[in-house]
Design an enzyme around this catalytic site. Structure first.
Site, PDB file in Angstrom:
ATOM      1  N   ASP A  84       3.646  -5.388 -10.017  1.00  0.00           N
ATOM      2  CA  ASP A  84       3.377  -6.743  -9.528  1.00  0.00           C
ATOM      3  C   ASP A  84       1.863  -7.022  -9.499  1.00  0.00           C
ATOM      4  O   ASP A  84       1.066  -6.145  -9.113  1.00  0.00           O
ATOM      5  CB  ASP A  84       3.953  -6.831  -8.091  1.00  0.00           C
ATOM      6  CG  ASP A  84       4.206  -8.254  -7.644  1.00  0.00           C
ATOM      7  OD1 ASP A  84       4.406  -9.125  -8.507  1.00  0.00           O
ATOM      8  OD2 ASP A  84       4.207  -8.488  -6.420  1.00  0.00           O
ATOM      9  N   HIS A  85       1.468  -8.230  -9.883  1.00  0.00           N
ATOM     10  CA  HIS A  85       0.076  -8.701  -9.767  1.00  0.00           C
ATOM     11  C   HIS A  85      -0.971  -7.693 -10.214  1.00  0.00           C
ATOM     12  O   HIS A  85      -1.839  -7.301  -9.433  1.00  0.00           O
ATOM     13  CB  HIS A  85      -0.226  -9.093  -8.311  1.00  0.00           C
ATOM     14  CG  HIS A  85       0.437 -10.363  -7.904  1.00  0.00           C
ATOM     15  ND1 HIS A  85       0.037 -11.596  -8.352  1.00  0.00           N
ATOM     16  CD2 HIS A  85       1.484 -10.582  -7.083  1.00  0.00           C
ATOM     17  CE1 HIS A  85       0.813 -12.531  -7.827  1.00  0.00           C
ATOM     18  NE2 HIS A  85       1.708 -11.939  -7.062  1.00  0.00           N
ATOM     19  N   HIS A 185       2.174 -17.283  -1.076  1.00  0.00           N
ATOM     20  CA  HIS A 185       2.434 -15.947  -0.527  1.00  0.00           C
ATOM     21  C   HIS A 185       2.257 -15.977   0.989  1.00  0.00           C
ATOM     22  O   HIS A 185       1.403 -16.697   1.510  1.00  0.00           O
ATOM     23  CB  HIS A 185       1.440 -14.933  -1.097  1.00  0.00           C
ATOM     24  CG  HIS A 185       1.613 -14.676  -2.573  1.00  0.00           C
ATOM     25  ND1 HIS A 185       0.637 -14.966  -3.502  1.00  0.00           N
ATOM     26  CD2 HIS A 185       2.647 -14.143  -3.271  1.00  0.00           C
ATOM     27  CE1 HIS A 185       1.069 -14.609  -4.716  1.00  0.00           C
ATOM     28  NE2 HIS A 185       2.283 -14.109  -4.599  1.00  0.00           N
ATOM     29  N   GLY A 186       3.037 -15.186   1.692  1.00  0.00           N
ATOM     30  CA  GLY A 186       2.868 -15.066   3.149  1.00  0.00           C
ATOM     31  C   GLY A 186       3.639 -16.111   3.921  1.00  0.00           C
ATOM     32  O   GLY A 186       4.604 -16.695   3.408  1.00  0.00           O
ATOM     33  N   HIS A 213       7.114 -16.857  -6.989  1.00  0.00           N
ATOM     34  CA  HIS A 213       6.454 -15.959  -6.031  1.00  0.00           C
ATOM     35  C   HIS A 213       6.502 -16.618  -4.658  1.00  0.00           C
ATOM     36  O   HIS A 213       6.732 -17.822  -4.541  1.00  0.00           O
ATOM     37  CB  HIS A 213       4.998 -15.721  -6.450  1.00  0.00           C
ATOM     38  CG  HIS A 213       4.869 -14.744  -7.584  1.00  0.00           C
ATOM     39  ND1 HIS A 213       4.268 -13.522  -7.435  1.00  0.00           N
ATOM     40  CD2 HIS A 213       5.296 -14.807  -8.871  1.00  0.00           C
ATOM     41  CE1 HIS A 213       4.320 -12.863  -8.589  1.00  0.00           C
ATOM     42  NE2 HIS A 213       4.935 -13.632  -9.481  1.00  0.00           N
ATOM     43  N   GLY A 214       6.247 -15.825  -3.620  1.00  0.00           N
ATOM     44  CA  GLY A 214       6.179 -16.378  -2.263  1.00  0.00           C
ATOM     45  C   GLY A 214       7.506 -16.925  -1.773  1.00  0.00           C
ATOM     46  O   GLY A 214       7.556 -17.943  -1.084  1.00  0.00           O
ATOM     47  N   ASN A 235      10.516 -13.637  -5.773  1.00  0.00           N
ATOM     48  CA  ASN A 235       9.743 -12.499  -5.236  1.00  0.00           C
ATOM     49  C   ASN A 235       9.719 -12.536  -3.715  1.00  0.00           C
ATOM     50  O   ASN A 235       9.363 -13.564  -3.117  1.00  0.00           O
ATOM     51  CB  ASN A 235       8.299 -12.585  -5.733  1.00  0.00           C
ATOM     52  CG  ASN A 235       8.167 -12.176  -7.178  1.00  0.00           C
ATOM     53  OD1 ASN A 235       9.155 -12.105  -7.895  1.00  0.00           O
ATOM     54  ND2 ASN A 235       6.952 -11.893  -7.594  1.00  0.00           N
ATOM     55  N   VAL A 236      10.081 -11.405  -3.117  1.00  0.00           N
ATOM     56  CA  VAL A 236      10.164 -11.338  -1.651  1.00  0.00           C
ATOM     57  C   VAL A 236       9.378 -10.141  -1.145  1.00  0.00           C
ATOM     58  O   VAL A 236       9.657  -9.005  -1.540  1.00  0.00           O
ATOM     59  CB  VAL A 236      11.643 -11.208  -1.198  1.00  0.00           C
ATOM     60  CG1 VAL A 236      11.729 -11.156   0.315  1.00  0.00           C
ATOM     61  CG2 VAL A 236      12.487 -12.346  -1.751  1.00  0.00           C
ATOM     62  N   THR A 238       6.889 -10.664   2.216  1.00  0.00           N
ATOM     63  CA  THR A 238       6.552 -10.914   3.622  1.00  0.00           C
ATOM     64  C   THR A 238       7.745 -10.765   4.564  1.00  0.00           C
ATOM     65  O   THR A 238       7.627 -10.167   5.641  1.00  0.00           O
ATOM     66  CB  THR A 238       5.957 -12.341   3.756  1.00  0.00           C
ATOM     67  OG1 THR A 238       4.739 -12.355   2.996  1.00  0.00           O
ATOM     68  CG2 THR A 238       5.659 -12.704   5.195  1.00  0.00           C
TER      69      THR A 238
HETATM   70  P1  13P Z   1       6.022 -13.279  -0.100  1.00  0.00           P
HETATM   71  O1  13P Z   1       5.146 -12.197   0.500  1.00  0.00           O
HETATM   72  O2  13P Z   1       5.607 -14.615   0.367  1.00  0.00           O
HETATM   73  O3  13P Z   1       7.460 -12.986   0.057  1.00  0.00           O
HETATM   74  O4  13P Z   1       5.709 -13.256  -1.683  1.00  0.00           O
HETATM   75  C1  13P Z   1       5.969 -12.090  -2.406  1.00  0.00           C
HETATM   76  C2  13P Z   1       5.467 -12.179  -3.790  1.00  0.00           C
HETATM   77  O5  13P Z   1       5.385 -13.242  -4.357  1.00  0.00           O
HETATM   78  C3  13P Z   1       5.102 -10.913  -4.460  1.00  0.00           C
HETATM   79  O6  13P Z   1       4.624 -11.094  -5.735  1.00  0.00           O
END
Ligand code: 13P
Length: 287
Positions: A84-85, A185-186, A213-214, A235-236, A238
């Site tokens: 990831d990223h 994100h977050g 994402h997020g 994508n999960v 947080t």
């Molecule tokens: P969250 O932390 O908001 O769930 O996003 C995760 C994410 O996009 C990882 O690439």
């Protein structure tokens, strides 16, 4: 039937056809890996294990790959091991060498021409190894949920621009595209608001599996609508990262006296709570 790890492309192209999605959960220790594996096997669902370049100071990705491959070989479900990223080519080649079946190159902070050039270089290396590539276009805050201090360029600000998405996908030949449509994100400050018209336009122009994402904190109905419009991977992180700590707080509250709570018991409970959270997302994305 025993499985080995499959590529992201294989899973997401199927999702694209069926208008479904698969969740990618961030993992960073054995407990998170085991919880994702357990939930996927409980519900007979494919799953994506996602390891971020930002965790490299905590543990080597080779160790993550060994653990996940061991579990995938014993699972009945298709599983993907995804980086990831990643912003560094050295991390990407290292991940490919140790068996990741998918890598994300994140050049979303760069000007589009540079993002395209770098992503294309990643695609060329990954393709030889039959590894999938996810690219990203559009502005998002950092993965840890903090805010970005750097001013973003006109090209990377706000939502992903559909015409640039088409250019990016055509010139890089990525297998999946992460887009910015109001997701972050977050924790969300208020009710998340996804810009569905932008999503629909990108989906109509590109015909590529799209990635959200997020996804933590986005209401189920909004996620379902996004899946219906072309999102194939959510994508999960947080939700699990905070959920695990919440579980630990509960365990400590129940046993506040010194020496009354053992670590092995604590992590057993944390894993059980994580499995429940992960199952929620697996149910949400199953038809
Ligand atoms: P969250 O932390 O908001 O769930 O996003 C995760 C994410 O996009 C990882 O690439």
């Amino acid at each position: 039937m025993n499985n080995v790890l499959v590529s992201l492309k294989e899973l997401l192209n199927q999702c694209k056809k069926n208008k479904t999605a698969i969740p990618a959960f961030n993992v960073y220790n054995l407990e998170t890996i085991l919880s994702v594996n357990q939930a996927a096997n409980n519900l007979n669902r494919p799953v994506i294990f996602s390891f971020g370049e930002s965790y490299l100071d905590d543990l080597p990705l080779e160790l993550i790959a060994l653990n996940i491959r061991f579990l995938a070989e014993r699972s009945q479900q298709p599983m993907v091991l995804h980086l990831d990223h990643a912003k560094n080519m050295s991390t990407i080649t290292r991940a490919i060498d140790c068996g990741f079946t998918s890598v994300m190159y994140d050049g979303s902070h760069l000007r589009i021409e540079e993002n395209i050039k770098n992503t294309r270089a990643v695609v060329e290396i990954a393709r030889e190894a039959k590894v999938s590539v996810e690219g990203e276009l559009g502005y998002m805050n950092p993965e840890d949920g903090s805010q970005n201090d750097e001013p973003s360029s006109a090209e990377t600000s706000e939502f992903t621009r559909p015409e640039l998405a088409l250019k990016y996908v055509t010139e890089t030949e990525v297998d999946a595209l992460a887009i910015a449509i109001g997701n972050a994100h977050g924790l969300y400050r208020g009710e998340p608001h996804l810009e569905y018209s932008v999503l629909a336009e990108i989906a109509a122009l590109t015909d590529i599996p799209l990635v959200l994402h997020g996804s933590s904190g986005i209401p189920a109905e909004q996620i379902k609508k996004a899946i219906n419009l072309g999102i194939c991977k959510i994508n999960v992180n947080t939700e699990l990262a905070l959920g695990a700590v919440e579980s630990i707080r509960r365990s400590i509250k129940i046993s506040p006296e010194v020496n009354s709570l053992r670590y092995e018991k604590l992590i057993r409970q944390t894993k059980a709570d994580l499995v429940l959270l992960i199952e929620e997302y697996l149910k949400l994305t199953s038809n």
